[in-house]
Write a protein that holds these residues in place. Structure first.
Motif, PDB file in Angstrom:
ATOM      1  N   ARG A  67      -0.855  -3.911   7.017  1.00  0.00           N
ATOM      2  CA  ARG A  67       0.578  -4.168   7.120  1.00  0.00           C
ATOM      3  C   ARG A  67       0.889  -5.182   8.222  1.00  0.00           C
ATOM      4  NH1 ARG A  67       0.885  -2.943   2.182  1.00  0.00           N
ATOM      5  NH2 ARG A  67       1.674  -0.892   1.580  1.00  0.00           N
ATOM      6  N   GLU A  72       1.401  -6.757   1.470  1.00  0.00           N
ATOM      7  CA  GLU A  72       2.439  -5.815   1.054  1.00  0.00           C
ATOM      8  C   GLU A  72       2.127  -5.079  -0.242  1.00  0.00           C
ATOM      9  OE1 GLU A  72       6.009  -8.118   0.994  1.00  0.00           O
ATOM     10  OE2 GLU A  72       6.101  -8.284   3.188  1.00  0.00           O
ATOM     11  N   PRO A  74       1.010  -2.142  -2.752  1.00  0.00           N
ATOM     12  CA  PRO A  74       1.122  -0.688  -2.568  1.00  0.00           C
ATOM     13  C   PRO A  74      -0.204  -0.076  -2.130  1.00  0.00           C
ATOM     14  CG  PRO A  74       1.971  -1.347  -4.716  1.00  0.00           C
ATOM     15  CD  PRO A  74       1.301  -2.543  -4.132  1.00  0.00           C
ATOM     16  N   LEU A  91       2.034   7.722   5.554  1.00  0.00           N
ATOM     17  CA  LEU A  91       3.184   7.062   4.939  1.00  0.00           C
ATOM     18  C   LEU A  91       3.933   6.212   5.964  1.00  0.00           C
ATOM     19  CD1 LEU A  91       4.476  10.029   2.740  1.00  0.00           C
ATOM     20  CD2 LEU A  91       3.275   7.990   1.958  1.00  0.00           C
ATOM     21  N   ASP A  96       2.236   4.099   0.549  1.00  0.00           N
ATOM     22  CA  ASP A  96       3.340   4.326  -0.383  1.00  0.00           C
ATOM     23  C   ASP A  96       3.276   5.675  -1.078  1.00  0.00           C
ATOM     24  OD1 ASP A  96       4.711   1.453  -0.656  1.00  0.00           O
ATOM     25  OD2 ASP A  96       2.556   1.202  -0.483  1.00  0.00           O
ATOM     26  N   ASP A  97       2.086   6.275  -1.141  1.00  0.00           N
ATOM     27  CA  ASP A  97       1.932   7.560  -1.819  1.00  0.00           C
ATOM     28  C   ASP A  97       0.617   8.158  -1.359  1.00  0.00           C
ATOM     29  OD1 ASP A  97       2.397   9.705  -3.456  1.00  0.00           O
ATOM     30  OD2 ASP A  97       2.244   8.617  -5.348  1.00  0.00           O
ATOM     31  N   LEU A 115       3.143   3.249  -9.134  1.00  0.00           N
ATOM     32  CA  LEU A 115       3.255   2.328  -8.000  1.00  0.00           C
ATOM     33  C   LEU A 115       3.338   0.883  -8.465  1.00  0.00           C
ATOM     34  CD1 LEU A 115       0.750   3.903  -5.450  1.00  0.00           C
ATOM     35  CD2 LEU A 115       3.235   3.748  -5.207  1.00  0.00           C
ATOM     36  N   ARG A 118       6.731   0.252  -9.940  1.00  0.00           N
ATOM     37  CA  ARG A 118       7.760   0.192  -8.904  1.00  0.00           C
ATOM     38  C   ARG A 118       7.810  -1.194  -8.269  1.00  0.00           C
ATOM     39  NH1 ARG A 118       6.727   4.148  -4.155  1.00  0.00           N
ATOM     40  NH2 ARG A 118       6.661   5.610  -5.903  1.00  0.00           N
ATOM     41  N   VAL A 119       6.643  -1.759  -8.001  1.00  0.00           N
ATOM     42  CA  VAL A 119       6.588  -3.090  -7.394  1.00  0.00           C
ATOM     43  C   VAL A 119       7.206  -4.134  -8.318  1.00  0.00           C
ATOM     44  CG1 VAL A 119       5.025  -4.933  -6.662  1.00  0.00           C
ATOM     45  CG2 VAL A 119       4.595  -2.598  -5.954  1.00  0.00           C
TER      46      VAL A 119
END
Length: 226
Positions: A67, A72, A74, A91, A96-97, A115, A118-119
């Motif tokens: 990060r 970026e 997931p 997290l 992310d999960d 995931l 979602r992205v």
């Protein structure tokens, strides 16, 4: 889609690699955190699966460094720890999960699929673009309600283009995100896959779902229904 697996237990690492490849993902396996950071710097990944209990450089630290480097994609945590505080820390570090070991293969694949959707901004596994319907769970495609028979590579190419609908995707990027590291980058196989997709998705030549941007790559041009 290309996935980075970071797992130090050899048997589980190879099992995850085989499961993802069987599910039509391109995947690379890093046995420790330092190798994971190296691979993440060399390749463009769509998602990473990271075990928290890594030797030397912890999974938590790997997440933080990814990060910090502004990567970026997931991140799904794998942990044998049942303590909720460890999951929260992961997290908060940027994951992310999470998935607690042991886990079922289908749950892992469902979480990865969610995931990735979602992205791309997709809430449903059923993606509808004009008469083309993509089922990202079943890995199936329909044209005006009729099933379209695609090879694994053809499906992967279409899914990636749809997840990036409206964007120009170069042949190099398609190769890096979809296929193994030893894939022949000098071949014209991407052109072959796109040509086959056009014929199967647009047999009459009127829909034209995939545009060629000369010298740049390909773009999925249909608008999403709804």
């Amino acid at each position: 889609m290309r996935i980075l697996i970071v797992e130090d237990e050899p048997r589980l690492g190879e099992q995850l690699l085989a499961q993802l490849q069987a599910a039509q993902y391109a995947a690379d396996l890093a046995p420790d955190g330092r190798e994971a950071l190296y691979l993440a710097a060399e390749w463009q990944y769509d998602l990473a699966i990271i075990d928290l209990g890594l030797p030397d450089l912890s999974g938590m630290e790997v997440i933080r460094q990814l990060r910090e480097k502004k990567l970026e994609f997931p991140i799904l945590i794998l942990t044998a720890r049942s303590d909720w505080q460890d999951k929260v820390e992961g997290l908060e570090a940027g994951a992310d999960d999470y998935l607690t070991k042991p886990f079922h293969e289908q749950e892992l694949l469902a979480r990865l699929n969610a995931l990735l959707r979602r992205v791309a901004g997709h809430a449903s596994p059923l993606l509808q673009y004009g008469p083309i319907e993509l089922d990202t769970t079943a890995k199936q495609v329909r044209l005006s309600g009729d099933p379209v028979e695609l090879t694994a590579y053809e499906y992967s190419t279409l899914e990636y283009l749809i997840h990036n609908a409206g964007k120009v995707i170069s042949k190099t990027r398609l190769t890096e995100h979809l296929y193994d590291q030893d894939f022949d980058r000098d071949s014209n196989v991407i052109e072959v896959f796109v040509t086959r997709l056009r014929k199967k998705l647009d047999p009459a030549g009127t829909l034209k779902p995939i545009a060629t941007e000369r010298g740049r790559g390909y773009r999925f041009v249909l608008e999403r229904n709804g």
